[in-house]
Every structure is written in C-alpha cells, then in structure tokens.
Write an enzyme that holds these catalytic residues in place. Structure first.
Site, PDB file in Angstrom:
ATOM      1  N   SER A 145       1.730 -11.878   1.635  1.00  0.00           N
ATOM      2  CA  SER A 145       1.920 -11.096   0.406  1.00  0.00           C
ATOM      3  C   SER A 145       0.747 -10.170   0.120  1.00  0.00           C
ATOM      4  O   SER A 145       0.899  -9.158  -0.541  1.00  0.00           O
ATOM      5  CB  SER A 145       2.116 -12.031  -0.787  1.00  0.00           C
ATOM      6  OG  SER A 145       3.204 -12.863  -0.567  1.00  0.00           O
ATOM      7  N   GLU A 376       9.029  -7.697   4.025  1.00  0.00           N
ATOM      8  CA  GLU A 376       8.598  -6.393   3.490  1.00  0.00           C
ATOM      9  C   GLU A 376       8.044  -6.533   2.077  1.00  0.00           C
ATOM     10  O   GLU A 376       8.226  -5.656   1.237  1.00  0.00           O
ATOM     11  CB  GLU A 376       9.764  -5.383   3.458  1.00  0.00           C
ATOM     12  CG  GLU A 376      10.546  -5.268   4.734  1.00  0.00           C
ATOM     13  CD  GLU A 376       9.951  -4.286   5.733  1.00  0.00           C
ATOM     14  OE1 GLU A 376       9.303  -3.333   5.301  1.00  0.00           O
ATOM     15  OE2 GLU A 376      10.130  -4.516   6.941  1.00  0.00           O
TER      16      GLU A 376
HETATM   17  C1  FAD Z   1      12.416 -13.645   9.155  1.00  0.00           C
HETATM   18  C2  FAD Z   1      11.114 -12.969   8.852  1.00  0.00           C
HETATM   19  C3  FAD Z   1      10.714 -11.875   9.608  1.00  0.00           C
HETATM   20  C4  FAD Z   1       9.467 -11.267   9.384  1.00  0.00           C
HETATM   21  N1  FAD Z   1       9.045 -10.231  10.188  1.00  0.00           N
HETATM   22  C5  FAD Z   1       7.765  -9.773  10.078  1.00  0.00           C
HETATM   23  C6  FAD Z   1       7.239  -8.797  11.003  1.00  0.00           C
HETATM   24  O1  FAD Z   1       7.940  -8.313  11.877  1.00  0.00           O
HETATM   25  N2  FAD Z   1       5.939  -8.419  10.882  1.00  0.00           N
HETATM   26  C7  FAD Z   1       5.119  -8.924   9.907  1.00  0.00           C
HETATM   27  O2  FAD Z   1       3.955  -8.554   9.856  1.00  0.00           O
HETATM   28  N3  FAD Z   1       5.605  -9.835   9.012  1.00  0.00           N
HETATM   29  C8  FAD Z   1       6.887 -10.268   9.074  1.00  0.00           C
HETATM   30  N4  FAD Z   1       7.379 -11.205   8.177  1.00  0.00           N
HETATM   31  C9  FAD Z   1       6.475 -11.754   7.188  1.00  0.00           C
HETATM   32  C10 FAD Z   1       6.796 -11.347   5.762  1.00  0.00           C
HETATM   33  O3  FAD Z   1       6.376 -10.025   5.527  1.00  0.00           O
HETATM   34  C11 FAD Z   1       6.069 -12.383   4.879  1.00  0.00           C
HETATM   35  O4  FAD Z   1       6.796 -13.601   4.999  1.00  0.00           O
HETATM   36  C12 FAD Z   1       5.981 -11.962   3.441  1.00  0.00           C
HETATM   37  O5  FAD Z   1       5.133 -10.853   3.296  1.00  0.00           O
HETATM   38  C13 FAD Z   1       5.437 -13.123   2.573  1.00  0.00           C
HETATM   39  O6  FAD Z   1       4.298 -13.695   3.150  1.00  0.00           O
HETATM   40  P1  FAD Z   1       4.228 -15.301   3.329  1.00  0.00           P
HETATM   41  O7  FAD Z   1       5.467 -15.750   3.957  1.00  0.00           O
HETATM   42  O8  FAD Z   1       2.952 -15.630   3.971  1.00  0.00           O
HETATM   43  O9  FAD Z   1       4.232 -15.868   1.846  1.00  0.00           O
HETATM   44  P2  FAD Z   1       2.972 -15.972   0.870  1.00  0.00           P
HETATM   45  O10 FAD Z   1       2.160 -14.740   0.907  1.00  0.00           O
HETATM   46  O11 FAD Z   1       2.304 -17.266   1.101  1.00  0.00           O
HETATM   47  O12 FAD Z   1       3.727 -16.042  -0.513  1.00  0.00           O
HETATM   48  C14 FAD Z   1       4.613 -17.149  -0.798  1.00  0.00           C
HETATM   49  C15 FAD Z   1       5.346 -16.843  -2.071  1.00  0.00           C
HETATM   50  O13 FAD Z   1       4.405 -16.816  -3.135  1.00  0.00           O
HETATM   51  C16 FAD Z   1       4.781 -15.878  -4.103  1.00  0.00           C
HETATM   52  N5  FAD Z   1       3.684 -14.916  -4.317  1.00  0.00           N
HETATM   53  C17 FAD Z   1       2.856 -14.391  -3.396  1.00  0.00           C
HETATM   54  N6  FAD Z   1       1.980 -13.553  -3.984  1.00  0.00           N
HETATM   55  C18 FAD Z   1       2.252 -13.563  -5.319  1.00  0.00           C
HETATM   56  C19 FAD Z   1       1.709 -12.909  -6.457  1.00  0.00           C
HETATM   57  N7  FAD Z   1       0.705 -12.062  -6.358  1.00  0.00           N
HETATM   58  N8  FAD Z   1       2.264 -13.182  -7.668  1.00  0.00           N
HETATM   59  C20 FAD Z   1       3.286 -14.048  -7.791  1.00  0.00           C
HETATM   60  N9  FAD Z   1       3.844 -14.686  -6.740  1.00  0.00           N
HETATM   61  C21 FAD Z   1       3.340 -14.447  -5.535  1.00  0.00           C
HETATM   62  C22 FAD Z   1       6.051 -15.192  -3.594  1.00  0.00           C
HETATM   63  O14 FAD Z   1       7.175 -15.839  -4.150  1.00  0.00           O
HETATM   64  C23 FAD Z   1       6.012 -15.456  -2.124  1.00  0.00           C
HETATM   65  O15 FAD Z   1       7.306 -15.450  -1.555  1.00  0.00           O
HETATM   66  C24 FAD Z   1       8.645 -11.765   8.355  1.00  0.00           C
HETATM   67  C25 FAD Z   1       9.072 -12.848   7.575  1.00  0.00           C
HETATM   68  C26 FAD Z   1      10.290 -13.444   7.810  1.00  0.00           C
HETATM   69  C27 FAD Z   1      10.686 -14.623   6.959  1.00  0.00           C
END
Ligand code: FAD
Length: 401
Positions: A145, A376
């Site tokens: 994120s 995204e």
């Molecule tokens: C199927 C899939 C394909 C993907 N493909 C790619 C890719 O090709 N390239 C790439 O680089 N990434 C990719 N991603 C990663 C995706 O961009 C991340 O999963 C996303 O940005 C969230 O990061 P995280 O999963 O680490 O969740 P975290 O950053 O740990 O966040 C977890 C949850 O916490 C909450 N949260 C986070 N920050 C805040 C805030 N400031 N305020 C309130 N709530 C918050 C949100 O609900 C979030 O969903 C992919 C993800 C999936 C699931």
C-alpha cells in the site's frame, strides 16, 4: 452476451467513439465469444493460433498498439478511447484478467518507453512483436500500500553491476516472463539522503533469482520473487538511479482509469444478464421482474454503474485535456471497482443457484473483481488520497467559522 441500451446521462460521446464502441461490441460477440465458449472454465487465455487470429482482426480494425508510441509503430489513442475499449473488451467470460483474450493488448509495460534506445530495442520492441513478455515488481512482503516507504529490496553497486537482495510478493505473470522491471532501494550518491528507489530491468536467467507460485482466488497466479545476490548489469537501470518511484507512479496512475472502465464493463454485462433472467424466470405469483426486491437491486445497480461510468469518462476527458488526474484516477479506481463488486454480487443473487454455477461467468467475475479492490492500490489508500485532497482544498464552506 446481451444487448445493452445505452443511457449516458450528461455525457455525450462523440460519434466516432459511439461507432468504435459498436465495432468492439461486434468483435467481442462475433469473434471472441465463440473462441471462449470452447475454452475450459478456468482458462487464463486461448491458444496461440486463436490469439494470432484475434490479433489479426484487431489489427485490421486499427485496435492494436494503443499504448505504444507512434515512433515505435504504435497507434496511441486518447484516454477516452482507451476507456471505451477497456469497458467493452472486458465483457467476456475471461474479462477481468484477459480482456478480449489479449487481442488489443500486448506491448511492454509503458515505463519501458522512458528507457534508453538500447533498452527499448532489447526489451520494448520484442514485446510489441509478441516475442517477449514482462512483469512489474513493486510490492514486497513489508506491504504494497505504501511502496515509497515499504520497499526494502536493496541494490548495491559493485563495479559495473548492481547486486539485488530482497523479496517481491504477488507479482502477476512473473514466471515464464522474459524480463521484469524490479524496484529496489539503492545508494544514489545524494549526500545526506536515505537510499532512494531505482527501477532495474531483470531477466529470469540472471543468477540469484527464483519464482514461487502463490495460489489465490483467481485462476491466474501471482508469484513471489526471491532475489539473492542477483546481479544486474549497469545498463539495465531503467531511468535515473534514485528516481524509480516516479517511474512506478507513472505506471500505476496511467492504468487506473482504464482499470476502472474494465470493471464497469464486466458489471454492466452481469447486470444485463440478470435483467434477461428476471424477465423470464417464473416465480410464485409472476415473473422475477415483477418483484420489487429484484427491481430495487436492478435500479441500484443501474444508477451506480451510470455514476461510475460518468466518473471514468470525465476523468479520461480531463486527462485528454492535459489536466493532472491523480485524484480523479483514485476516485475512478475506488468507485469503479467497488461498484462492480456490488453489481456482480446482486446479479448472482438474482440468478440464485445458477449465479454460482461454474457454467456461468458470474462467479468467476465475482472472485476476480474481489482482487480489483486490492490490486493497484487498495480502496483504503485511494480513499486516503481523495480525503487528503479534499481536506487540503476545503476551508469550511459558507456556514463554518
Ligand atoms: C492477485 C494479485 C496480483 C498482484 N500483482 C502485482 C504485480 O504485478 N506487481 C506488483 O508490484 N504488485 C502486485 N500486487 C500487489 C498489490 O498491489 C498489493 O497487494 C496491494 O498494493 C496491497 O498491498 P499488500 O497486499 O501488501 O497489503 P498491505 O499494504 O499490507 O495492506 C493491507 C490492507 O491494509 C489496509 N491499508 C493499507 N494501508 C492503509 C492506510 N493507509 N489506511 C487504511 N488502511 C490501509 C488496506 O485495507 C489493505 O488492503 C498484486 C496483488 C494481488 C492480490
């Protein structure tokens, strides 16, 4: 696929875009659907022969190379054109992650065009020709994120090479790709500054790189990428050392408006299917269409989809007028993906058991759209962008003192 009656409240598309939309619809119905109908349920793409066939037709229609600069043989189109195509080409069973079965797609990640001529020659052009495929790796186990702060993969300069150590998570289409753009924290020589982010072009056969599949809710798996003393030649730095975050941002922001448009296209198709079903399904005391509970689901879905579509068209028009659309893109991404999730959920409810049957596309769309609220940038991060912008630009209204 069912016919839709378009009511574009307050937004009149130019004649040529209305014609283009019709053209894409016909292509989806007459070319893509028959191929899809032969594919296994959880397929993630069609055969090479079918792809070449579809691409040939798309090329004749002038619908390929849409994100490729003209100087490299592309056919770049306006943002509004892109969203019309994204919306219509998502209206297929494999829509969420394989719109139009890839017929209009292909090409490298747009950030490659910011590279050197040698990089464009080696990594950009072969993607246009369908000879290479790439991934983009920003996210890490520390969290996706907030990549600016959470990227911990380290890049250390040793002679004419950079040595990368770290882990990337959830990277789409990483295994089997010919290269990827990997973001890592590097020393860039700027006095007194912490290590900044740099983009590197990494090939899978560089020493020290491994891929591990991560099974998820959709058929197309993402991958973990482990970098252990992975050596990257100096000439594979994409853009300037220490300025990679701007590169990552441009990749992400550029995609958000069409991303929302694709989700709206899928949801529109789901709603149209649900209407078709409600019109003919007998139930106690009449047809489903006569029940107010069903009508309300249809009405709410229609209103929300119209609103989402207007937001997307408006943001795309602003982008075409040269305005900065970072916040608009967040509005579209948030509202488009959340609306689409709600609409497909209601469509499943209207179909009952048939809604979750594998022979229908609804349950696949439902699963795939769930990811769209996380990938995204999760909804919460876009809400944060929107709220910060609103707070910054609002003094308190007329009655606040
Ligand atoms: C199927 C899939 C394909 C993907 N493909 C790619 C890719 O090709 N390239 C790439 O680089 N990434 C990719 N991603 C990663 C995706 O961009 C991340 O999963 C996303 O940005 C969230 O990061 P995280 O999963 O680490 O969740 P975290 O950053 O740990 O966040 C977890 C949850 O916490 C909450 N949260 C986070 N920050 C805040 C805030 N400031 N305020 C309130 N709530 C918050 C949100 O609900 C979030 O969903 C992919 C993800 C999936 C699931």
């Amino acid at each position: 696929m069912t016919d839709t009656v378009d009511i574009n409240y307050g937004f009149q598309l130019p004649e040529e875009l209305l014609m283009l939309r019709e053209q894409v619809r016909r292509f989806m119905r007459e070319e893509v659907k028959p191929i899809e109908d032969k594919l296994p349920y959880d397929a993630i793409g069609c055969s090479k022969a079918d792809k070449i066939h579809l691409k040939g037709i798309a090329e004749d229609m002038g619908l390929t190379g849409l994100t490729i600069p003209a100087e490299y043989g592309g056919n770049p189109v306006s943002a509004l054109t892109r969203v019309i195509i994204a919306e219509e080409s998502a209206k297929c069973r494999l829509g969420a992650y394989a719109p139009a079965l890839g017929a209009f797609g292909g090409g490298p990640p747009n950030i490659i065009w910011g590279g050197t001529e040698a990089q464009i020659e080696k990594y950009g052009i072969p993607c246009i020709e369908g000879k290479k495929r790439a991934f983009v790796a920003i996210t890490e186990p520390t969290g996706g994120s907030d990549p600016r702060n959470n990227i911990t993969t380290r890049a250390v300069k040793k002679g004419d090479r950079w040595v990368l150590n770290g882990r990337k998570m959830w990277i789409t289409a990483a295994a089997g790709a010919d290269y990827g753009v990997v973001f890592a924290r590097s020393d860039d020589g700027r006095e007194g500054e912490p290590p900044q982010i740099t983009a590197f072009i990494v090939e899978p056969d560089f020493p020290g790189i491994t891929f591990n599949e991560i099974g998820v809710i959709r058929a197309l798996s993402p991958y973990e990428i482990v970098l252990e003393n992975c050596e990257v030649p100096e000439e594979n730095v994409l853009g300037r050392v220490g300025y990679g975050f701007a590169v990552a941002q441009s990749w992400l922001v550029d995609a958000r408006i069409p991303y929302a448009a694709g989700c709206i296209g899928i949801a529109q198709e789901a709603l149209d299917m649900a209407c078709g079903w409600a019109n003919q399904r007998p139930t106690r005391g009449g047809l489903l269409k006569d029940k107010q509970a069903i009508q309300w689901m249809i009405a709410d879905s229609e209103v929300e989809l119209q609103a989402a579509r207007l937001l997307v068209y408006d943001a795309a028009s602003k982008a075409d007028a040269g305005e900065i659309v970072k916040v608009d893109a967040s509005v579209c991404k948030l509202y488009g993906t959340e609306t689409a999730g709600r609409v497909v959920d209601r469509a499943i409810q209207i179909f009952g058991g048939m809604g979750v049957a594998k022979e229908m596309p609804l349950e696949r769309w439902y699963r795939e759209l769930r990811i769209k609220r996380i990938g995204e940038g999760p909804s919460e991060v876009h809400r944060m962008v929107i709220a910060r912008n609103k707070l910054r630009n609002t003094e308190g209204g007329v009655y606040f003192s």
